[in-house]
Structures are given as structure tokens and as C-alpha cells.
Design a protein around this motif. Sequence first.
Motif, PDB file in Angstrom:
ATOM      1  N   THR A   1      -3.676   9.999 -11.331  1.00  0.00           N
ATOM      2  CA  THR A   1      -3.255  10.025 -12.729  1.00  0.00           C
ATOM      3  C   THR A   1      -1.764   9.724 -12.861  1.00  0.00           C
ATOM      4  N   VAL A   2      -0.964  10.293 -11.961  1.00  0.00           N
ATOM      5  CA  VAL A   2       0.474  10.022 -11.983  1.00  0.00           C
ATOM      6  C   VAL A   2       0.737   8.552 -11.681  1.00  0.00           C
ATOM      7  N   ALA A   3       0.041   7.988 -10.697  1.00  0.00           N
ATOM      8  CA  ALA A   3       0.214   6.570 -10.359  1.00  0.00           C
ATOM      9  C   ALA A   3      -0.131   5.694 -11.559  1.00  0.00           C
ATOM     10  N   GLU A   4      -1.201   6.037 -12.245  1.00  0.00           N
ATOM     11  CA  GLU A   4      -1.616   5.246 -13.398  1.00  0.00           C
ATOM     12  C   GLU A   4      -0.608   5.342 -14.539  1.00  0.00           C
ATOM     13  N   SER A   5       0.140   6.452 -14.618  1.00  0.00           N
ATOM     14  CA  SER A   5       1.178   6.577 -15.642  1.00  0.00           C
ATOM     15  C   SER A   5       2.326   5.608 -15.396  1.00  0.00           C
ATOM     16  N   PHE A   6       2.411   5.081 -14.156  1.00  0.00           N
ATOM     17  CA  PHE A   6       3.410   4.064 -13.816  1.00  0.00           C
ATOM     18  C   PHE A   6       2.818   2.651 -13.901  1.00  0.00           C
ATOM     19  N   GLY A   7       1.617   2.544 -14.432  1.00  0.00           N
ATOM     20  CA  GLY A   7       0.991   1.240 -14.611  1.00  0.00           C
ATOM     21  C   GLY A   7       0.193   0.750 -13.430  1.00  0.00           C
ATOM     22  N   ILE A   8      -0.110   1.636 -12.481  1.00  0.00           N
ATOM     23  CA  ILE A   8      -0.885   1.261 -11.298  1.00  0.00           C
ATOM     24  C   ILE A   8      -2.336   1.697 -11.471  1.00  0.00           C
TER      25      ILE A   8
ATOM     26  N   GLY B   1       1.922  19.588  -2.741  1.00  0.00           N
ATOM     27  CA  GLY B   1       2.144  18.798  -3.952  1.00  0.00           C
ATOM     28  C   GLY B   1       3.358  17.907  -3.908  1.00  0.00           C
ATOM     29  N   LYS B   2       3.869  17.629  -2.695  1.00  0.00           N
ATOM     30  CA  LYS B   2       5.144  16.916  -2.609  1.00  0.00           C
ATOM     31  C   LYS B   2       5.118  15.520  -3.228  1.00  0.00           C
ATOM     32  N   ASN B   3       3.988  14.814  -3.153  1.00  0.00           N
ATOM     33  CA  ASN B   3       3.963  13.433  -3.620  1.00  0.00           C
ATOM     34  C   ASN B   3       4.150  13.286  -5.124  1.00  0.00           C
ATOM     35  N   ILE B   4       3.924  14.378  -5.866  1.00  0.00           N
ATOM     36  CA  ILE B   4       4.146  14.316  -7.312  1.00  0.00           C
ATOM     37  C   ILE B   4       5.196  15.338  -7.765  1.00  0.00           C
TER      38      ILE B   4
ATOM     39  N   ILE C   1       0.861  -1.186   0.000  1.00  0.00           N
ATOM     40  CA  ILE C   1       0.000   0.000   0.000  1.00  0.00           C
ATOM     41  C   ILE C   1       0.895   1.234   0.000  1.00  0.00           C
ATOM     42  N   ILE C   2       0.677   2.114  -0.963  1.00  0.00           N
ATOM     43  CA  ILE C   2       1.433   3.363  -1.041  1.00  0.00           C
ATOM     44  C   ILE C   2       0.460   4.504  -0.779  1.00  0.00           C
ATOM     45  N   PRO C   3       0.539   5.134   0.386  1.00  0.00           N
ATOM     46  CA  PRO C   3      -0.401   6.207   0.740  1.00  0.00           C
ATOM     47  C   PRO C   3       0.094   7.558   0.236  1.00  0.00           C
ATOM     48  N   ALA C   4      -0.790   8.330  -0.373  1.00  0.00           N
ATOM     49  CA  ALA C   4      -0.367   9.624  -0.929  1.00  0.00           C
ATOM     50  C   ALA C   4      -1.529  10.610  -0.913  1.00  0.00           C
ATOM     51  N   ARG C   5      -1.643  11.338   0.184  1.00  0.00           N
ATOM     52  CA  ARG C   5      -2.689  12.363   0.249  1.00  0.00           C
ATOM     53  C   ARG C   5      -2.298  13.558  -0.619  1.00  0.00           C
ATOM     54  N   GLY C   6      -3.304  14.284  -1.067  1.00  0.00           N
ATOM     55  CA  GLY C   6      -3.045  15.456  -1.882  1.00  0.00           C
ATOM     56  C   GLY C   6      -2.859  16.723  -1.076  1.00  0.00           C
TER      57      GLY C   6
ATOM     58  N   ILE D   1      -0.068  -4.006  -5.827  1.00  0.00           N
ATOM     59  CA  ILE D   1       0.298  -2.665  -5.388  1.00  0.00           C
ATOM     60  C   ILE D   1      -0.947  -1.790  -5.438  1.00  0.00           C
ATOM     61  N   PHE D   2      -1.226  -1.117  -4.335  1.00  0.00           N
ATOM     62  CA  PHE D   2      -2.400  -0.244  -4.258  1.00  0.00           C
ATOM     63  C   PHE D   2      -1.962   1.150  -3.817  1.00  0.00           C
ATOM     64  N   VAL D   3      -2.322   2.155  -4.597  1.00  0.00           N
ATOM     65  CA  VAL D   3      -2.048   3.544  -4.221  1.00  0.00           C
ATOM     66  C   VAL D   3      -3.312   4.121  -3.594  1.00  0.00           C
TER      67      VAL D   3
END
Length: 239
Positions: free
Chosen positions: A61-68, A22-25, A10-15, A50-52
Motif C-alpha cells: 500500500t505504501v509503495a502504491e502511494s508512490f505510484g508503484i 516495520g523498518k521498511n515503512i 527491483i526493490i525488495p521489502a519483506r514485512g 520498477i518492481f517492489v
Amino acid sequence: MYNNKKILAIIPARGGSKGLPGKNIKPLCGKPLIGWSIEQAQASEYIDEIFVSTDSTEIATVAESFGIKVPFLRPSELATDTSPSSAFVLHTIAYYRTKGQEFDYILLLEPTSPLRDVDDINIAIEQLLNHNTAKSIVGVSKVEATHPAFLVNISKEGLLKPYLEEMKVLRRQELNDLYFFEGSLYLSETDYYIETQSFYHNLTLPYVVPKYKSYEVDDIVDFYIIEKLLELKLNNILK
């Protein structure tokens, strides 16, 4: 899978980061900060899924660009500054169970710790799953400059008072080893996590990382320090 045990990362990433918006992206050495943790999880042959977990469409959207695939955004009540991390972890476990998917272990990888390696992930998994009694393992690093022996209080009179019993500055070689929770990885047996709602308890193993890997992105100063450390690591100067 390792030892026939399925593992969910699990990869946690609040906005809503306040220390560094915006640090996570935010781009770090050529890729978004979250991308480092995603790719580390993808590189581990032990991780089955793997779950974001995010409340942000931009991060998704960024996670999905990595195939997630991000099947849903984290509910707002689980994404506040005061929401305990156990809430979204339990929510994620429950989501997979509604799909009929069970995982023996859950691995939490914070995007703010990009200096870890896939080897750290794999070795921690091996250490926990080969241990007879432990139920979890968490990243720790040795306390150095902030060791309690070096700490003082300031009295009402404005004078320094020792935090420990006496005002005595010891050499580092004389100190007992102490460690702090550094946040690069958290791994637990799933059912035990559901029972305790914590990675920390009396059955927790330490996964010791060197000082440089313990840095986390909380603000812009941390970010620039980590950026330089990562450059050194990519150039094989740091191991």
C-alpha cells in the motif's frame, strides 16, 4: 533505457524484519524508508520498470502511494529468513517473462540504503554498460577502522593475539586499500544473473561509495545514525 538496453529495478521489502520491526515503512525524514529508494529509481531516466517485491500488504500500500503498482505479494516461501535473495529475483524475472517483457539488466535497490543518490544509480549503470567484459557491478566502500591490520583474537589464556602475522598497529596511510560490500546497489546483466544466481563473481565491477553512504538500516541505532546523516545531506552539508 541506456545504450538501447532495458533495465528493471527491483526493490525488495519483506514485512518480517526482526532487527527493527516495520523498518521498511518507518518514517525517515518525512517519508517511509522504502520511499527513498522508490523515488531514486523513479528519478533515473535509465530505468524502464520498477518492481517492489514484498510479502506485506501494508508495504504494498505504501509503495502504491508512490505510484508503484504491486501486482502480487511475494510468495511466503520466498519471504522467510532463510530464503536466498536470488529466489525472489529469479521469480520477478520469470513473472515479467510470462508477460512477454524482457529486460537486459536487473538492478536491485535495498530500501535499507537510503543514502544513495540517483547519480549513484546512473553512474553505476553507465560504468557497467560501457565496460567490455564485466557482467555486474556492486556497491563497495573502503574498510577503515575494521581493517584486518587492526583486528585481534583473544587466546585461551585471555591474551590478545594478532589476526595477521604480528602484533603491530599500522597507521592508516600504511595500509593497503581494502573494500567491503556495502549493499546500496547491485546491477547485473539479466541472463548472466540467471546463470550464476549471484551479483558477485569474477566479472563484477566495484562501485565505490563514501563511508557515509555505506550505512544500512539493520536496527534502531543504524536508523538514528542514518536519519542524522540524511538531514546533513538534505542540507547540502554532506556530498
